[in-house]
Design an enzyme around this catalytic site. Structure first.
Site, mmCIF file in Angstrom:
data_model
loop_
_atom_site.group_PDB
_atom_site.id
_atom_site.type_symbol
_atom_site.label_atom_id
_atom_site.label_comp_id
_atom_site.label_asym_id
_atom_site.label_seq_id
_atom_site.Cartn_x
_atom_site.Cartn_y
_atom_site.Cartn_z
ATOM 1 C CB SER A 7 -33.403 -13.822 36.829
ATOM 2 O OG SER A 7 -32.114 -13.865 36.242
ATOM 3 C CG HIS A 32 -36.169 -12.734 33.669
ATOM 4 N ND1 HIS A 32 -36.988 -11.841 33.013
ATOM 5 C CD2 HIS A 32 -34.946 -12.151 33.709
ATOM 6 C CE1 HIS A 32 -36.292 -10.758 32.684
ATOM 7 N NE2 HIS A 32 -35.050 -10.927 33.097
ATOM 8 C CG ASP A 34 -31.457 -11.877 32.873
ATOM 9 O OD1 ASP A 34 -32.179 -10.954 32.460
ATOM 10 O OD2 ASP A 34 -31.523 -12.327 34.037
ATOM 11 C CG MET A 36 -26.484 -10.241 30.010
ATOM 12 S SD MET A 36 -25.645 -10.063 31.584
ATOM 13 C CE MET A 36 -27.050 -9.971 32.677
ATOM 14 C CG HIS A 65 -34.050 -8.865 30.069
ATOM 15 N ND1 HIS A 65 -33.591 -8.550 31.333
ATOM 16 C CD2 HIS A 65 -33.865 -7.743 29.332
ATOM 17 C CE1 HIS A 65 -33.158 -7.304 31.351
ATOM 18 N NE2 HIS A 65 -33.299 -6.799 30.157
ATOM 19 C CG MET A 67 -30.028 -7.007 29.071
ATOM 20 S SD MET A 67 -29.557 -7.537 30.728
ATOM 21 C CE MET A 67 -30.195 -9.201 30.692
ATOM 22 C CG MET A 135 -33.824 -2.952 33.011
ATOM 23 S SD MET A 135 -33.881 -4.705 33.415
ATOM 24 C CE MET A 135 -32.437 -4.908 34.453
ATOM 25 N N GLY A 140 -26.959 -5.985 33.443
ATOM 26 C CA GLY A 140 -25.620 -6.551 33.279
ATOM 27 C C GLY A 140 -25.242 -7.559 34.352
ATOM 28 C CG PHE A 141 -23.012 -7.263 36.612
ATOM 29 C CD1 PHE A 141 -22.020 -8.221 36.411
ATOM 30 C CD2 PHE A 141 -22.897 -6.024 36.002
ATOM 31 C CE1 PHE A 141 -20.921 -7.935 35.607
ATOM 32 C CE2 PHE A 141 -21.797 -5.737 35.191
ATOM 33 C CZ PHE A 141 -20.813 -6.689 35.002
ATOM 34 N N GLY A 142 -26.511 -9.702 38.165
ATOM 35 C CA GLY A 142 -27.472 -10.005 39.219
ATOM 36 C C GLY A 142 -26.937 -9.484 40.550
ATOM 37 C CG ASP A 173 -34.849 -7.952 35.554
ATOM 38 O OD1 ASP A 173 -34.357 -8.503 36.553
ATOM 39 O OD2 ASP A 173 -34.430 -8.140 34.386
ATOM 40 N N GLY A 174 -34.584 -6.609 38.866
ATOM 41 C CA GLY A 174 -33.347 -6.154 39.496
ATOM 42 C C GLY A 174 -33.529 -5.811 40.957
ATOM 43 N N GLY A 195 -33.858 -12.893 40.913
ATOM 44 C CA GLY A 195 -32.717 -13.769 40.661
ATOM 45 C C GLY A 195 -32.162 -14.282 41.970
ATOM 46 C CB SER A 196 -29.365 -13.008 44.056
ATOM 47 O OG SER A 196 -29.841 -11.687 43.991
HETATM 48 C C1 DX5 Z 1 -29.767 -7.935 35.280
HETATM 49 C C2 DX5 Z 1 -30.776 -8.981 34.915
HETATM 50 C C3 DX5 Z 1 -31.639 -9.446 36.020
HETATM 51 C C4 DX5 Z 1 -30.910 -10.091 37.155
HETATM 52 C C5 DX5 Z 1 -31.776 -10.077 38.366
HETATM 53 O O1 DX5 Z 1 -29.213 -7.415 34.131
HETATM 54 O O2 DX5 Z 1 -31.633 -8.490 33.905
HETATM 55 O O3 DX5 Z 1 -32.645 -10.316 35.525
HETATM 56 O O4 DX5 Z 1 -30.521 -11.397 36.899
HETATM 57 O O5 DX5 Z 1 -31.017 -10.531 39.440
HETATM 58 P P1 DX5 Z 1 -31.301 -10.037 40.901
HETATM 59 O O6 DX5 Z 1 -32.703 -10.396 41.227
HETATM 60 O O7 DX5 Z 1 -30.280 -10.766 41.699
HETATM 61 O O8 DX5 Z 1 -31.085 -8.536 40.907
HETATM 62 ZN ZN ZN Z 2 -33.438 -9.624 33.321
#
Ligand code: DX5
Ligand code: ZN
Length: 214
Positions: A7, A32, A34, A36, A65, A67, A135, A140-142, A173-174, A195-196
């Protein structure tokens, strides 16, 4: 083999092209993306102009993805650049129609469920899906912590997909990282979003290798 979909949400957008190139060289499977809207989720990320630029810089499939609230309004726009186009079960009204439209527009179709939505909610939609995204954090947040409740949903979906003889990838995801990825794969995940854990990490190479080995 497990597929990896990093992501880019937590990336440095000004050096994104270099980061994507690095990930391509490491053999990731897709990106990926995201999206939002600040309504369906409390955060705003970016929209189609950014995705258009990413598309021009990479041959990797784009796993978009959404949102966003009432996603059917924007399916045609996002289908221009997406390879897999997914939206939230909780955000749409006529989800079967939206999934069919995504396929008609030449993309793979995906439905996403939030942590509190049961797997059974999408069973009747499976025949319109090429992928289901579970999910494992509130969208909403990484950088959030993986919710283990996602595991039983992956297992339930996997067995329903097999029972129906469908060809559908399960994506999670997440909070996917060195501690959580293995259990997600054991529960039935085919595609890991990270992601992170990956993007911007100096240990990206080892981590991609680790996830691919699962
Ligand atoms: C959250 C996103 C994820 C997010 C994943 O709403 O859909 O794709 O970026 O980030 P990590 O892997 O850091 O949880
Ligand atoms: Zn995502």
């Amino acid at each position: 083999m497990i597929k990896i979909s990093p992501s880019i949400l937590s990336a440095d957008y000004l050096t994104l092209a270099t980061e994507i190139k690095k990930m391509e060289d490491l053999g990731i499977d897709m990106l990926h993306i995201d999206v939002m809207d600040g309504i369906f989720v409390p955060n705003i990320s970016f929209g189609n102009p950014v995705i258009k630029s990413i598309k021009a810089h990479t041959k990797l499939p784009l796993d978009v993805h959404l949102m966003i609230d009432r996603p059917h309004r924007y399916i045609e726009d996002f289908a221009k650049y997406a390879d897999i186009l997914g939206f939230h079960y909780e955000a749409g009204s006529d989800n079967a129609e939206t999934l069919k439209k995504i396929r008609e527009l030449g993309c793979k179709s995906s439905i996403t469920i939030k942590p509190k939505t049961p797997a059974e909610a999408v069973f009747d939609l499976l025949r319109f899906c090429d992928m289901v995204l579970v999910m494992s954090v509130e969208p909403g947040f990484g950088g959030q912590k993986f919710l283990p409740s996602a595991l039983e949903k992956l297992t339930a979906l996997k067995s329903e997909i097999e029972k129906r003889g469908l060809n559908i990838d399960l994506e999670v995801d997440g909070g996917v990282n060195g501690e959580t990825a293995e259990s997600a794969v054991k529960a039935g995940a085919d595609i890991l979003v990270a992601g992170s854990y990956l993007v911007g990490s100096p240990e990206m190479e080892e981590r991609v290798k680790y996830l691919k080995s699962l």
